[in-house]
Design a protein around this motif. Structure first.
Motif, PDB file in Angstrom:
ATOM      1  N   LEU A 241       0.840  -1.192   0.000  1.00  7.79           N
ATOM      2  CA  LEU A 241       0.000   0.000   0.000  1.00  7.79           C
ATOM      3  C   LEU A 241       0.883   1.252   0.000  1.00  7.79           C
ATOM      4  CD1 LEU A 241      -2.888  -1.103   2.411  1.00  7.79           C
ATOM      5  CD2 LEU A 241      -2.894  -1.026  -0.095  1.00  7.79           C
ATOM      6  N   ASP A 242       1.068   1.851   1.161  1.00 10.41           N
ATOM      7  CA  ASP A 242       1.839   3.089   1.238  1.00 10.41           C
ATOM      8  C   ASP A 242       2.487   3.191   2.615  1.00 10.41           C
ATOM      9  OD1 ASP A 242       2.005   5.999  -0.252  1.00 10.41           O
ATOM     10  OD2 ASP A 242       1.920   6.241   1.932  1.00 10.41           O
ATOM     11  N   SER A 243       3.655   3.782   2.687  1.00  8.04           N
ATOM     12  CA  SER A 243       4.390   3.855   3.956  1.00  8.04           C
ATOM     13  C   SER A 243       3.670   4.711   4.999  1.00  8.04           C
ATOM     14  CB  SER A 243       5.804   4.409   3.720  1.00  8.04           C
ATOM     15  OG  SER A 243       5.751   5.709   3.152  1.00  8.04           O
ATOM     16  N   ASP A 244       2.715   5.543   4.575  1.00  5.24           N
ATOM     17  CA  ASP A 244       1.963   6.347   5.537  1.00  5.24           C
ATOM     18  C   ASP A 244       1.124   5.490   6.482  1.00  5.24           C
ATOM     19  OD1 ASP A 244       3.029   8.587   4.409  1.00  5.24           O
ATOM     20  OD2 ASP A 244       1.146   9.389   3.615  1.00  5.24           O
ATOM     21  N   TRP A 245       0.916   4.218   6.124  1.00  5.76           N
ATOM     22  CA  TRP A 245       0.143   3.331   6.982  1.00  5.76           C
ATOM     23  C   TRP A 245       0.919   2.872   8.216  1.00  5.76           C
ATOM     24  CZ3 TRP A 245      -4.891   2.400   6.855  1.00  5.76           C
ATOM     25  CH2 TRP A 245      -5.597   2.642   5.671  1.00  5.76           C
ATOM     26  N   ILE A 246       2.208   2.956   8.185  1.00  3.42           N
ATOM     27  CA  ILE A 246       3.014   2.424   9.284  1.00  3.42           C
ATOM     28  C   ILE A 246       2.744   3.232  10.564  1.00  3.42           C
ATOM     29  CG2 ILE A 246       5.357   2.004  10.121  1.00  3.42           C
ATOM     30  CD1 ILE A 246       6.151   1.564   7.172  1.00  3.42           C
ATOM     31  N   GLY A 247       2.240   2.535  11.592  1.00  3.46           N
ATOM     32  CA  GLY A 247       1.917   3.191  12.854  1.00  3.46           C
ATOM     33  C   GLY A 247       0.551   3.861  12.868  1.00  3.46           C
ATOM     34  N   PHE A 248      -0.294   3.574  11.878  1.00  2.00           N
ATOM     35  CA  PHE A 248      -1.608   4.219  11.771  1.00  2.00           C
ATOM     36  C   PHE A 248      -2.650   3.413  12.550  1.00  2.00           C
ATOM     37  CE2 PHE A 248      -5.689   5.060   9.697  1.00  2.00           C
ATOM     38  CZ  PHE A 248      -5.679   6.444   9.606  1.00  2.00           C
ATOM     39  N   ASN A 249      -3.420   4.087  13.409  1.00  2.00           N
ATOM     40  CA  ASN A 249      -4.442   3.399  14.201  1.00  2.00           C
ATOM     41  C   ASN A 249      -5.729   3.310  13.384  1.00  2.00           C
ATOM     42  OD1 ASN A 249      -6.312   2.459  16.128  1.00  2.00           O
ATOM     43  ND2 ASN A 249      -5.074   3.312  17.782  1.00  2.00           N
ATOM     44  N   LEU A 250      -5.827   2.257  12.591  1.00  2.00           N
ATOM     45  CA  LEU A 250      -6.966   2.090  11.697  1.00  2.00           C
ATOM     46  C   LEU A 250      -8.243   1.786  12.464  1.00  2.00           C
ATOM     47  CD1 LEU A 250      -8.179   1.855   8.887  1.00  2.00           C
ATOM     48  CD2 LEU A 250      -7.283  -0.483   8.755  1.00  2.00           C
ATOM     49  N   ALA A 251      -8.153   0.972  13.504  1.00  2.00           N
ATOM     50  CA  ALA A 251      -9.349   0.606  14.259  1.00  2.00           C
ATOM     51  C   ALA A 251     -10.007   1.828  14.899  1.00  2.00           C
ATOM     52  CB  ALA A 251      -9.000  -0.431  15.323  1.00  2.00           C
ATOM     53  N   THR A 252      -9.220   2.633  15.577  1.00  2.00           N
ATOM     54  CA  THR A 252      -9.777   3.815  16.242  1.00  2.00           C
ATOM     55  C   THR A 252     -10.295   4.835  15.238  1.00  2.00           C
ATOM     56  OG1 THR A 252      -8.365   3.529  18.181  1.00  2.00           O
ATOM     57  CG2 THR A 252      -9.233   5.736  17.785  1.00  2.00           C
ATOM     58  N   THR A 253      -9.539   5.052  14.170  1.00  2.00           N
ATOM     59  CA  THR A 253      -9.951   6.030  13.160  1.00  2.00           C
ATOM     60  C   THR A 253     -11.286   5.655  12.535  1.00  2.00           C
ATOM     61  OG1 THR A 253      -7.645   6.549  12.644  1.00  2.00           O
ATOM     62  CG2 THR A 253      -9.293   7.172  11.008  1.00  2.00           C
ATOM     63  N   LEU A 254     -11.425   4.406  12.111  1.00  3.52           N
ATOM     64  CA  LEU A 254     -12.681   3.971  11.494  1.00  3.52           C
ATOM     65  C   LEU A 254     -13.825   3.969  12.496  1.00  3.52           C
ATOM     66  CD1 LEU A 254     -12.104   1.024   8.996  1.00  3.52           C
ATOM     67  CD2 LEU A 254     -13.022   3.298   8.535  1.00  3.52           C
TER      68      LEU A 254
END
Length: 235
Positions: free
Chosen positions: A84-97
């Motif tokens: 995908l993209d390096s911006d995903w590294i360390g991204f809190n997907l669960a909380t954001t969604l």
């Protein structure tokens, strides 16, 4: 059930390197909506992918969300995202969604989620997904050993499984050579894991042109969504 007595429905989301799929499942894991798919936006940054998920979810009724993501997941945070993209590294997907949808969200590796929808819970079961990349999941008597990420380990000639069997490798080498490599990979994985059953998933399984061993099975892509219900089952 919800507080109003209605049976819980789950929005299952499968994020892939080439496509994003969603489907609503009932309390028993049966589909209650069509499987919708949109091409993964490029570049595949968090904001762009989340926008697609929100758009696909807007006309659906659901109480909670299960997400399969192509990378290592720890407590809802995406730790890797090779396709995908390096911006995903360390991204809190669960909380954001969860904040955006107003629903509880659980996130898991996409191959792990496909495995949850495929395995039968007997012995050592290995799942390998053949798509844009190569995903993997390992289960022992139905218990998931998460974040295996086999695709990024060395396979042969100094190259990883993904470098030899991913979509780019299929396009570059052709179907014949790709199938030869896959046969070698199956033999190697059987010696490595001594699995009882190997499940092959992902869009590139349609290119397999040889007879598989009796303990190797192809599973449909929809397993990657159907596993979303299992993610909420209490152990």
């Amino acid at each position: 059930m919800t507080q109003t007595g209605q049976l819980i429905q789950t929005l299952a989301v499968d994020i892939g390197g080439s496509g994003i799929k969603v489907m609503v499942l009932d309390h028993a894991g049966e589909p209650v909506s069509d499987r919708d798919r949109v091409d993964t936006p490029q570049p595949a940054k968090p904001d762009a992918i989340i926008a697609v998920i929100l758009d696909l979810a807007q006309d659906k009724q659901f109480d909670r969300v299960s997400v399969g993501f192509p990378g290592v997941i720890k407590a809802g945070v995406t730790m890797t995202a090779a396709n995908l993209d390096s911006d995903w590294i360390g991204f809190n997907l669960a909380t954001t969604l969860s904040d955006l949808l107003g629903k509880p969200v659980r996130v898991i590796n996409d191959a792990d989620m496909q495995g949850l929808g495929a395995v039968v819970g007997q012995g050592v079961e290995l799942v390998v997904t053949l798509g844009t990349g190569v995903g993997s999941a390992l289960f022992l008597d139905g218990i998931l050993i998460p974040n295996l990420e086999l695709g990024h380990h060395e396979f042969r000639k100094g190259a990883t499984y993904e470098e030899q069997l991913g979509r780019a490798a299929l396009d570059a080498a052709g179907k014949k050579k790709w199938n030869d490599r896959l046969q070698k990979a199956i033999a190697s994985l059987e010696h490595l894991f001594n699995y009882d059953t190997l499940y092959l998933g992902g869009g590139n399984t349609k290119f397999i042109n040889f007879e598989l061993p009796v303990n190797v099975k192809i599973v449909p892509n929809i397993s990657g969504l159907l596993g979303g219900i299992t993610l909420w089952r209490e152990k």
